[in-house]
Design a protein around this motif. Structure first.
Motif, PDB file in Angstrom:
ATOM      1  N   SER B 160      -6.638 -14.377  15.644  1.00 17.97           N
ATOM      2  CA  SER B 160      -6.452 -13.083  15.007  1.00 17.97           C
ATOM      3  C   SER B 160      -6.069 -13.227  13.231  1.00 17.97           C
ATOM      4  CB  SER B 160      -6.174 -11.979  15.704  1.00 17.97           C
ATOM      5  OG  SER B 160      -5.219 -12.595  16.343  1.00 17.97           O
ATOM      6  N   VAL B 161      -6.684 -12.300  12.564  1.00 15.35           N
ATOM      7  CA  VAL B 161      -6.137 -12.133  11.122  1.00 15.35           C
ATOM      8  C   VAL B 161      -4.816 -11.626  11.174  1.00 15.35           C
ATOM      9  CG1 VAL B 161      -6.670 -11.643   8.798  1.00 15.35           C
ATOM     10  CG2 VAL B 161      -8.728 -12.217  10.515  1.00 15.35           C
ATOM     11  N   SER B 162      -3.786 -11.704  10.332  1.00 13.41           N
ATOM     12  CA  SER B 162      -2.660 -11.203  10.276  1.00 13.41           C
ATOM     13  C   SER B 162      -2.889  -9.795   9.466  1.00 13.41           C
ATOM     14  CB  SER B 162      -1.588 -12.229   9.951  1.00 13.41           C
ATOM     15  OG  SER B 162      -1.106 -11.896   8.793  1.00 13.41           O
ATOM     16  N   PHE B 163      -2.029  -8.994  10.023  1.00 16.46           N
ATOM     17  CA  PHE B 163      -2.169  -7.341   9.416  1.00 16.46           C
ATOM     18  C   PHE B 163      -1.583  -7.648   8.137  1.00 16.46           C
ATOM     19  CE2 PHE B 163      -0.950  -3.036   9.464  1.00 16.46           C
ATOM     20  CZ  PHE B 163      -2.390  -2.508   9.496  1.00 16.46           C
ATOM     21  N   PRO B 164      -2.116  -6.858   6.875  1.00 14.08           N
ATOM     22  CA  PRO B 164      -1.537  -6.870   5.785  1.00 14.08           C
ATOM     23  C   PRO B 164      -0.101  -6.205   5.748  1.00 14.08           C
ATOM     24  CG  PRO B 164      -3.341  -5.645   5.621  1.00 14.08           C
ATOM     25  CD  PRO B 164      -3.350  -6.037   6.933  1.00 14.08           C
ATOM     26  N   LYS B 165       0.689  -6.645   5.000  1.00 14.55           N
ATOM     27  CA  LYS B 165       2.247  -5.959   4.597  1.00 14.55           C
ATOM     28  C   LYS B 165       1.932  -4.390   4.160  1.00 14.55           C
ATOM     29  CE  LYS B 165       6.687  -7.566   3.619  1.00 14.55           C
ATOM     30  NZ  LYS B 165       7.047  -6.071   3.592  1.00 14.55           N
ATOM     31  N   SER B 166       2.804  -3.688   4.698  1.00 13.91           N
ATOM     32  CA  SER B 166       2.415  -2.413   3.934  1.00 13.91           C
ATOM     33  C   SER B 166       3.159  -2.292   2.476  1.00 13.91           C
ATOM     34  CB  SER B 166       3.066  -1.231   4.967  1.00 13.91           C
ATOM     35  OG  SER B 166       4.568  -1.355   4.942  1.00 13.91           O
ATOM     36  N   ASP B 167       2.236  -1.666   1.953  1.00 14.93           N
ATOM     37  CA  ASP B 167       2.829  -1.307   0.316  1.00 14.93           C
ATOM     38  C   ASP B 167       2.995  -0.239   0.181  1.00 14.93           C
ATOM     39  OD1 ASP B 167       3.017  -1.598  -2.344  1.00 14.93           O
ATOM     40  OD2 ASP B 167       0.521  -2.032  -2.665  1.00 14.93           O
ATOM     41  N   GLU B 168       4.580  -0.106   0.183  1.00 11.99           N
ATOM     42  CA  GLU B 168       5.301   1.115  -0.025  1.00 11.99           C
ATOM     43  C   GLU B 168       4.895   1.758  -1.374  1.00 11.99           C
ATOM     44  OE1 GLU B 168       9.302   0.176   0.347  1.00 11.99           O
ATOM     45  OE2 GLU B 168       8.895  -0.531   2.634  1.00 11.99           O
ATOM     46  N   THR B 169       4.417   0.952  -2.316  1.00 16.13           N
ATOM     47  CA  THR B 169       4.463   1.664  -3.653  1.00 16.13           C
ATOM     48  C   THR B 169       3.034   2.589  -3.851  1.00 16.13           C
ATOM     49  OG1 THR B 169       2.940  -0.187  -4.470  1.00 16.13           O
ATOM     50  CG2 THR B 169       5.268  -0.515  -4.959  1.00 16.13           C
ATOM     51  N   ILE B 170       2.156   2.452  -2.935  1.00 17.73           N
ATOM     52  CA  ILE B 170       0.904   3.320  -3.027  1.00 17.73           C
ATOM     53  C   ILE B 170       1.445   4.661  -2.930  1.00 17.73           C
ATOM     54  CG2 ILE B 170      -1.312   3.895  -2.241  1.00 17.73           C
ATOM     55  CD1 ILE B 170      -1.262   1.200  -0.806  1.00 17.73           C
ATOM     56  N   PHE B 171       2.355   5.094  -1.838  1.00 18.19           N
ATOM     57  CA  PHE B 171       2.619   6.434  -1.667  1.00 18.19           C
ATOM     58  C   PHE B 171       3.529   6.936  -2.602  1.00 18.19           C
ATOM     59  CE2 PHE B 171       4.930   9.903   0.789  1.00 18.19           C
ATOM     60  CZ  PHE B 171       4.041  10.723   0.806  1.00 18.19           C
ATOM     61  N   ILE B 172       4.389   5.930  -2.853  1.00 18.02           N
ATOM     62  CA  ILE B 172       5.299   6.474  -4.015  1.00 18.02           C
ATOM     63  C   ILE B 172       4.667   6.704  -5.354  1.00 18.02           C
ATOM     64  CG2 ILE B 172       7.023   5.700  -5.693  1.00 18.02           C
ATOM     65  CD1 ILE B 172       8.051   3.723  -3.442  1.00 18.02           C
TER      66      ILE B 172
END
Lengths: 226, 182
Positions: B160-172
């Protein structure tokens, strides 16, 4: 004759309310230009922003705290008020852990406030109006007496009374409380009930799956946020 | 036995099964059955942790019924709930989960191989949509009760493909933009 004038007054009032309500709806198209008059007039607030965060059971709380992980609590978004539904001890606990990890102190940097549930699972529909009223009153206390700058919610049922009450100061031109709604990561093709009800009224409506923006043009997709 | 040890370089693996706050009897019955335990054994698993939620009785009955027959060395540990499943997830080499978004997200963040078992009684539910969408992206593998054993035997859940790391900057950025900071 008396009836005629009564009717006239009523119609005038109603039109004023409708026009005013229309005025305070979020102007999504002018968001990027930022020249909408009502937008500027009520939003010259400088940081720090008094922030209200609505938590909900299980998954909602987990997602919310994930969203807030990188947010600047020290200089921009403080003090914070977490709204937790009465019976949900776990969410309060999670919020406390989250805040203390960031080195913040309860009742100084943040507070946790409880509101009664609008409707328990399986509660009879006859008693529901009363419990809804009870939670509305609790929200009036929390929102109107304190007037936050910003409310962040992500879909638990308790965010509906909070958003409704937040509209009152906006309606009367007292304060434009910003409402930001983030739909759950679990919603791929359909919105939650809270989402469907609130999508036209919140200032930002963020979804986490691109398909939803085709179905609901008001929604914004910027990637998975949690 | 020796040959098997060579083909599986890690011969001390742990499987974690979680059903969340709901009841999911079929999955408990399936994983605590001899064919499943035999497969676990042959794949080098030595420990099976089960978070069984409301399926308490089913769990204890199943454990009781295999006790007399079990001839492999798999250690089974079970509990109904814990405040955080993080520790058990971190320790395990394969997670089998119900379709709850919270559990799914936690597993994906830990980058663990994940099989999501779809409860056929909940078809059309939005949680099923999420699991299928994530499978289409290759982050996890979906399964039904009927083909879970087969899937597990085939080893097809590993690519399986590994899930992308969450990008906290989007919500900020969304927050700051909305509050007029940009």
């Amino acid at each position: 004759m008396w009836n005629f004038w009564n009717l006239c007054v009523f119609i005038i009032f109603l039109s004023i309310i409708i026009i005013r309500f229309y005025q305070v709806l979020p102007r999504r198209h002018s968001r990027h230009s930022r020249h909408s008059r009502s937008y500027n007039k009520l939003n010259n607030k400088k940081p720090p922003f008094k922030t209200c965060i609505v938590l909900g059971s299980g998954g909602h709380t987990m997602e919310m705290l994930q969203l807030l992980k990188g947010v600047d609590f020290n200089s921009l978004y403080r003090p914070r008020k977490y709204i937790v539904t009465g019976s949900d001890i776990l969410s309060s606990e999670k919020a406390r852990n989250f805040e203390s990890h960031k080195g913040n102190v309860e009742n100084v940097d943040y507070i946790i406030q409880l509101v009664p549930r609008s409707r328990e699972v399986g509660q009879s529909w006859i008693t529901t109006p009363f419990s809804v009223l009870k939670s509305l009153i609790a929200c009036i206390r929390i929102i109107l007496f304190d007037l936050p700058d910003l409310v962040i919610c992500n879909g638990p049922g308790s965010c509906i009374p909070v958003c409704v009450i937040s509209y009152i100061p906006r309606f009367f031109g007292i304060k434009w409380i910003k409402l930001i709604y983030v739909e759950s990561f679990a919603r791929v093709k359909t919105l939650s009930l809270s989402g469907k009800l609130l999508i036209s009224f919140v200032d930002r409506f963020i979804v986490q799956w691109p398909y939803l923006t085709q179905k609901y043009p008001q929604a914004e997709y910027k990637g998975i946020l949690v | 036995m020796e040959l098997m040890a060579n083909s599986n370089h890690n011969n001390n693996k742990t499987m974690f099964v979680t059903v969340g706050s709901t009841r999911f009897d079929q999955i408990i019955n399936l994983v605590i059955s001899l064919p499943f335990l035999d497969t676990l054994n042959s794949k080098g698993f030595r420990k099976l942790i089960i978070q069984y939620g409301k399926s308490v009785k089913i769990y204890h009955d199943a454990i009781h019924s295999i006790q007399s027959q079990q001839n492999n060395e798999i250690e089974i540990v079970g509990y109904d709930y814990k405040t955080s499943l993080d520790q058990d997830m971190v320790e395990s080499d394969l997670i089998i989960s119900h379709a709850g978004s919270g559990s799914i997200l936690e597993c994906l963040r830990l980058k663990k191989p994940l099989i999501v078992v779809i409860n056929e009684n909940l078809m059309g539910n939005h949680q099923v949509e999420l699991a299928i969408e994530l499978q289409n992206k290759g982050y996890l593998v979906c399964s039904f009760i009927s083909n879970l054993l087969e899937l597990f035997q085939s080893d097809k859940y590993f690519n399986s493909v590994s899930f992308p790391k969450s990008d906290e900057t989007i919500f900020i950025d969304i927050l700051n933009e909305e509050m007029g900071l940009y």
